[in-house]
Enzyme design. Structure first.
Site, short mmCIF file in Angstrom:
data_model
loop_
_atom_site.label_atom_id
_atom_site.label_comp_id
_atom_site.label_asym_id
_atom_site.label_seq_id
_atom_site.Cartn_x
_atom_site.Cartn_y
_atom_site.Cartn_z
N GLY A 46 48.94 43.91 48.54
CA GLY A 46 47.85 44.25 47.63
C GLY A 46 46.96 43.05 47.44
O GLY A 46 47.41 41.91 47.58
N GLN A 51 40.71 37.78 43.39
CA GLN A 51 41.48 36.85 44.24
C GLN A 51 40.66 36.33 45.41
O GLN A 51 41.02 35.32 46.02
CB GLN A 51 42.74 37.53 44.78
CG GLN A 51 43.75 37.86 43.71
CD GLN A 51 44.98 38.49 44.32
OE1 GLN A 51 45.04 39.69 44.54
NE2 GLN A 51 45.97 37.68 44.64
N CYS A 96 52.63 36.87 44.46
CA CYS A 96 51.18 37.02 44.40
C CYS A 96 50.55 36.07 45.41
O CYS A 96 50.95 34.91 45.49
CB CYS A 96 50.71 36.68 42.98
SG CYS A 96 48.93 36.85 42.76
N LEU A 97 49.58 36.57 46.16
CA LEU A 97 48.92 35.72 47.17
C LEU A 97 48.19 34.55 46.52
O LEU A 97 47.93 33.55 47.17
CB LEU A 97 47.95 36.55 48.01
CG LEU A 97 48.59 37.61 48.92
CD1 LEU A 97 47.53 38.40 49.66
CD2 LEU A 97 49.57 36.98 49.89
N HIS A 138 50.26 45.57 39.27
CA HIS A 138 50.06 44.13 39.50
C HIS A 138 48.58 43.84 39.81
O HIS A 138 47.99 42.93 39.23
CB HIS A 138 50.96 43.68 40.66
CG HIS A 138 50.75 42.25 41.08
ND1 HIS A 138 51.69 41.28 40.87
CD2 HIS A 138 49.70 41.63 41.68
CE1 HIS A 138 51.23 40.12 41.32
NE2 HIS A 138 50.02 40.31 41.82
N GLU A 139 48.00 44.65 40.71
CA GLU A 139 46.60 44.39 41.11
C GLU A 139 45.65 44.69 39.95
O GLU A 139 44.65 44.00 39.78
CB GLU A 139 46.22 45.22 42.34
CG GLU A 139 47.07 44.96 43.58
CD GLU A 139 47.22 43.49 43.94
OE1 GLU A 139 46.31 42.69 43.66
OE2 GLU A 139 48.28 43.13 44.48
N HIS A 142 45.07 41.86 37.65
CA HIS A 142 44.10 40.87 38.13
C HIS A 142 42.69 41.18 37.60
O HIS A 142 41.90 40.27 37.39
CB HIS A 142 44.06 40.85 39.66
CG HIS A 142 45.14 40.03 40.30
ND1 HIS A 142 45.27 38.68 40.11
CD2 HIS A 142 46.14 40.37 41.14
CE1 HIS A 142 46.30 38.22 40.81
NE2 HIS A 142 46.86 39.23 41.44
#
Ligand code: CO
Length: 179
Positions: A46, A51, A96-97, A138-139, A142
């Site tokens: 994701g 991000q 997380c990226l 999660h996304e 953000h």
């Protein structure tokens, strides 16, 4: 398709509440394609627009279907909203990226119903379970400037403090590997 720079922990863009998507045009399609490429290249499932430095309520998801190693279910969501969630909670190990190298168990509703707009601006309602429900939540965090490390216990966060601080300092350097 272009690969985008992933902004890391400590970058202020990750803490800003994002703005609604209002234009459903070619530029949004390009952004979606670039974000999917960036997510796959980084081995993510994701990725949210903040991000990649864009404070927009937009995210992409790419979850392995289990059919084979490569096949994934890919979704792009603009202006997502949770319209229903289960009372049942589930613990799942998140990463997380934007916070490379750190994973922690986070508790969230097991199932969610999300309403969003697709790339054409059409409204879609999706009932999500398991990994899909988890990634959506999660996304979506953000988009509100929330990171998964905000949802772990204060004790665990204290234990991570040194690593997060290092990441914050490294992330502030202009020479990201992915830039
Ligand atoms: Co993330």
């Amino acid at each position: 398709m272009a690969r985008l720079k992933i902004h890391l922990y400590g970058d202020p863009v990750l803490r800003e509440p994002a703005e609604d998507v209002t234009e459903f045009d070619k530029a949004l399609e390009t952004l979606a394609a670039d974000m999917v490429q960036t997510m796959f290249d980084a081995d993510g499932i994701g990725l949210a627009a903040p991000q990649v430095g864009l404070s927009k309520r937009f995210l992409v998801i790419g979850i392995p279907t289990g059919e084979d190693a490569k096949t994934r279910k890919v979704l792009a969501m603009a202006n997502p909203e949770i319209v229903d969630e289960s009372d049942e909670l589930e613990i799942y190990e998140e990463g997380c990226l934007s916070i490379p190298g750190i994973t922690e168990e986070v508790e969230r509703p097991a199932d969610v119903t999300v309403r969003y707009q697709n790339l054409k601006g059409e409204e879609v309602t999706l009932e999500a379970h398991g990994v899909m429900a988890r990634v959506i939540q999660h996304e979506m965090d953000h988009l509100d400037g929330v990171l998964f490390v905000d949802r772990i216990s204060p004790l665990k966060k204290t234990l991570l403090r040194g690593r997060l601080k290092r990441l914050q300092e490294e992330g502030a350097e202009p020479t990201s590997k992915r830039a």
